[in-house]
Write a protein that holds these residues in place. Structure first.
Motif, PDB file in Angstrom:
ATOM      1  N   THR A 136      42.964  47.536  49.047  1.00 41.22           N
ATOM      2  CA  THR A 136      42.551  47.655  47.646  1.00 41.22           C
ATOM      3  C   THR A 136      42.423  46.276  47.004  1.00 41.22           C
ATOM      4  O   THR A 136      41.470  46.003  46.252  1.00 41.22           O
ATOM      5  N   LYS A 137      43.366  45.400  47.329  1.00 40.64           N
ATOM      6  CA  LYS A 137      43.275  44.031  46.807  1.00 40.64           C
ATOM      7  C   LYS A 137      42.027  43.332  47.315  1.00 40.64           C
ATOM      8  O   LYS A 137      41.331  42.633  46.555  1.00 40.64           O
ATOM      9  N   LYS A 149      30.482  40.609  41.173  1.00 39.80           N
ATOM     10  CA  LYS A 149      30.136  40.713  39.753  1.00 39.80           C
ATOM     11  C   LYS A 149      29.835  39.337  39.166  1.00 39.80           C
ATOM     12  O   LYS A 149      28.857  39.154  38.422  1.00 39.80           O
ATOM     13  N   THR A 156      39.255  44.741  48.251  1.00 45.34           N
ATOM     14  CA  THR A 156      38.087  45.368  47.608  1.00 45.34           C
ATOM     15  C   THR A 156      37.901  44.844  46.188  1.00 45.34           C
ATOM     16  O   THR A 156      36.770  44.539  45.759  1.00 45.34           O
ATOM     17  N   LYS A 157      39.011  44.751  45.449  1.00 45.11           N
ATOM     18  CA  LYS A 157      38.917  44.230  44.082  1.00 45.11           C
ATOM     19  C   LYS A 157      38.427  42.790  44.072  1.00 45.11           C
ATOM     20  O   LYS A 157      37.599  42.408  43.232  1.00 45.11           O
ATOM     21  N   GLU A 158      38.918  41.993  44.993  1.00 47.86           N
ATOM     22  CA  GLU A 158      38.476  40.597  45.058  1.00 47.86           C
ATOM     23  C   GLU A 158      36.997  40.508  45.388  1.00 47.86           C
ATOM     24  O   GLU A 158      36.252  39.698  44.805  1.00 47.86           O
ATOM     25  N   ARG A 159      36.576  41.348  46.314  1.00 51.24           N
ATOM     26  CA  ARG A 159      35.155  41.340  46.680  1.00 51.24           C
ATOM     27  C   ARG A 159      34.284  41.774  45.509  1.00 51.24           C
ATOM     28  O   ARG A 159      33.240  41.145  45.214  1.00 51.24           O
ATOM     29  N   GLU A 160      34.692  42.840  44.802  1.00 48.17           N
ATOM     30  CA  GLU A 160      33.903  43.326  43.665  1.00 48.17           C
ATOM     31  C   GLU A 160      33.864  42.281  42.555  1.00 48.17           C
ATOM     32  O   GLU A 160      32.834  42.103  41.884  1.00 48.17           O
ATOM     33  N   HIS A 161      34.995  41.582  42.374  1.00 44.96           N
ATOM     34  CA  HIS A 161      35.017  40.535  41.349  1.00 44.96           C
ATOM     35  C   HIS A 161      34.043  39.410  41.696  1.00 44.96           C
ATOM     36  O   HIS A 161      33.274  38.950  40.834  1.00 44.96           O
TER      37      HIS A 161
END
Length: 744
Positions: free
Chosen positions: A371-372, A382, A374-379
């Motif tokens: 999850t971490k 973006k 994924t969040k880093e990748r999405e950030h």
């Protein structure tokens, strides 16, 4: 029992067993096999042991005639044996003439054969005797010197001319073997296969000791093949049935039940009637008349039979007790097997559950880490998309402005150009200023700044092990109440670890309370399992407990044991702390002195609590000396009268009066002295903290000293003109109690 009935040489049931001097048994045929010649005459061994070797008849007759004693007569009278059996030095049964005797009549020799079979005895090959070996023997010479080695204890002895016939036949063992064979045959015939589907079942051929099932031959091949898990099972013949009849002539009959009474080996017509204790063998009356056992201790056969039976029965009681303990131990071991099996399954289930829990925890942590990521990748995505959109917008605006400015430059109208040129120049400058430094650089990197440190976890996984394989704290010690005791003001405690304890023990901690139910304190730390604590209070109840420890920690406490010290004190004079001029006797209860100066001796007891009374009897009183009686501390000065220093409280007395003395201060002069036969009583009441003296039951004034506290020992000072005897373990006499009443 079958192992007791097997010959140690051939491994089969005994056949014609004989008794060796060492009390072991062998078959008569096996005895012929293991008999050997001594080194100095070993060259004639084949001729001696193998009488079937061919030899001239004349030589055989000469050897038979030359052989002395009963053996020769037996050989000469053996007319029924073939010539081939009588050719080798004295008859076909010459090998039976080997008997044991010692050079010192001890029954054992010193020669041990060097060539031994796996069972420890030398077995000779059947080598025929060389031709003419018997004829070459000198006339009048007896049989070659030979020896026999016991296959069990390996004791060897030389043999005389009587041969193996000199041994006693073990008729009792032979009868038992016969009954056993008959009973086993009957039981084997009665044992049926337990898996047969035929009616009736087939006789059992084998018994599996592991399965405890009887099989016939067909069922054994079908249901219990010698492969796979059954390969290690042991198959034995069917056991003897407990109710199998003895059968035969010898089964179930006593000494008088039809069995022929044994006759003497040397006198065939005489029955055994006496027992020679020196030779340890039954004898007949003719043996006694011949004088062979004239100086030996001879007793009636029946009486010795009953005596030895009683001894054997008594010895069997001890073996029976051990056998009972062994059976209980086997039950314990079988229960242990079941517990191990159950605990093994429990541990396996626990291990699977723990590993599954670890896997679940790792899976959950994996999801969190993903999850971490994924969040880093999405950030990052973006930020990059926002930068792309912003840059695209700026680029479109700049491109449009550039195209517009180019079109303006193409126009040839100066006045119109100048009208808008200033504004266009500002717009171009502003547009250029928008592309500041860093505006054309990405705000994020394509690399992820996340590093998973899994090395510690991998090391922990590799180090993951059972704590059972490591050292654990010791279990609860078991107090041995039968060994715990009290004596005077001392207590002794004993303990042990429970059986089947595998955790190491480095030492023990013994704790005792204060005798009033107070807090526990450590009184012993060490490796011993027996401890005595001295110097406790009299008439007090103590609680004790013990625990074990090792490198992993301290184990739990044992059960508490309650110990009661003695109500009254028993003690003597202490020779170890007495002045060197003091002379003690009567088990350290009587004291006198070698010096004319006063010397001090202390008692072996120490008091700090309770009421204590003891008396001193004046055995000798010459020239009016001044003995002193009282109490003192351990470090009292011992080369002057008791009471002259601050470590003692005493009453010194002559033949007319007495004084109390402490710190060399004399107080309370009282009439009444001592003489030979007088008794001085000392009453120490540490509950009221006072000290009182009595002479012949009469109190000497008020309590001598009050407000005394601490630890005190009985004390006495005297010179060579006085001898006193100490009496302890006394209750306070009634007269003393009455004399105390006014002062209470």
């Amino acid at each position: 029992m079958e192992e007791e009935l097997k010959c140690p040489v051939c491994g089969s049931l005994f056949r014609e067993p004989i008794i060796l001097p060492c009390s072991h048994n062998v078959c008569l045929p096996c005895a012929r096999t293991i008999a050997v010649q001594t080194p100095e005459s070993e060259q004639h061994l084949p001729a001696l042991l193998h009488p079937r070797s061919p030899a001239p008849a004349a030589a055989a007759a000469a050897a038979a005639a030359a052989a002395p004693g009963p053996g020769a007569g037996a050989a000469a009278g053996s007319t029924a044996c073939p010539d081939s059996e009588c050719a080798a030095g004295g008859g076909g049964d010459h090998a039976d003439k080997l008997s044991l005797h010692s050079e010192t009549d001890s029954g054992y020799g010193s020669y041990t054969p060097s060539l031994k079979s796996p069972n420890g005895v030398r077995v000779l090959p059947l080598v025929p005797a060389p031709p003419g070996a018997a004829a070459a023997a000198p006339r009048g010479a007896g049989p070659a010197s030979s020896s026999l080695t016991c296959p069990q204890c390996h004791r060897s002895a030389s043999l005389d001319q009587r041969g193996l016939r000199g041994f006693q036949r073990n008729r009792l063992l032979e009868a038992i073997v016969q009954r056993y064979q008959q009973g086993r045959a009957a039981a084997a015939a009665a044992a049926k296969c337990q898996l047969c589907d035929r009616s009736p079942p087939e006789p059992a051929a084998v018994l599996c000791e592991q399965c405890e099932v009887l099989y016939c031959a067909a069922c054994q091949l079908r249901c219990h093949p010698a492969r796979g898990p059954f390969a290690k099972h042991r198959l034995v013949p069917p056991p003897s049935h407990p109710g199998a009849p003895g059968g035969g002539d010898g089964g179930g009959k006593g000494a008088g039940g039809g069995r022929k009474l044994p006759t003497c080996a040397e006198h065939d017509l005489e029955n055994y009637s006496m027992y020679c204790v020196s030779c340890r063998s039954p004898v007949c009356y003719q043996c006694l008349e011949e004088g062979k056992h004239g100086k030996h201790d001879v007793k009636p056969l029946g009486a010795m039979w009953k005596q030895h039976k009683a001894q054997l029965s008594q010895a069997l009681n001890g073996v029976s007790d051990k056998a009972k303990e062994a059976k209980e131990f086997l039950v314990q071991l079988k229960n242990l097997l079941q517990q191990i099996q159950e605990n093994g399954l429990d541990y396996e289930a626990c291990l699977v559950a723990q590993c599954d829990a670890l896997v679940d925890a790792l899976t959950r942590q994996k999801a969190k880490l993903l999850t971490k990521v994924t969040k880093e990748r999405e950030h990052k995505l973006k930020v990059v998309w926002d930068q792309i959109n912003h840059c695209t917008l700026k680029l479109r605006q700049s491109t449009g402005l550039m195209e517009y400015c180019l079109e303006v430059i193409k126009e040839n109208d100066p006045s119109g150009f100048l009208q808008i040129s200033d504004a266009l120049i500002k717009r171009v400058q502003v547009s250029q200023e928008q592309w500041v430094k860093g505006a054309l650089e990405p705000k994020v990197s394509a690399e992820f700044d996340l590093t998973l440190d899994s090395e510690p976890l991998l090391q922990s996984i590799h180090q993951l092990d059972f704590i059972q394989m490591k050292c654990r704290v010791p279990p609860v010690p078991l107090l041995q109440l039968e060994k715990c005791c009290t004596r005077n003001n001392s207590v002794t405690l004993a303990w042990r670890m429970p059986p089947l304890t595998h955790n190491p023990v480095e030492g023990y901690i013994l704790e005792l309370d204060d005798g009033d139910g107070g807090q526990f304190r450590e009184v012993y730390v060490g490796k011993e399992t027996l401890c005595t604590i001295d110097g406790l209070h009299f008439n007090s109840t103590y609680n004790a407990r013990v625990k074990a420890f090792n490198s992993s920690g301290v184990g739990p406490y044992s059960k508490m044991v309650i110990l009661q010290t003695s109500d009254v004190a028993w003690f003597t004079f202490d020779p170890s702390s007495a002045h060197r001029d003091i002379v003690l006797s009567n088990d350290n209860q009587t004291a006198t002195c070698n010096s004319y100066d006063d010397r001090v001796v202390l008692g072996t007891a120490a008091f700090s609590k309770g009421v204590h009374y003891w008396e001193l009897h004046v055995d000798r009183y010459d020239n009016h000396p001044d003995p002193a009686f009282g109490i003192a501390r351990i470090n009292v000065v011992k080369d002057m009268m008791l009471g002259k220093d601050d470590k003692a409280w005493a009453m010194y007395v002559d033949n007319n009066r007495s004084w109390f003395m402490h710190c060399n201060s004399h107080t309370n002069r009282t009439e009444g002295g001592v003489s030979k036969g007088a008794t001085v009583g000392v009453l120490l009441d540490l509950n009221k903290h006072n000290l009182t003296f009595y002479i012949n039951g009469q109190q000497q004034g008020p309590p001598a000293f009050e407000n005394i506290e601490g630890v005190f020992m009985p004390a006495l000072s005297l010179n060579r003109n006085v001898q006193v005897t100490l009496h302890t373990g006394l209750e306070v006499p009634q007269c003393v109690k009455q004399s105390k009443l006014p002062n209470n």
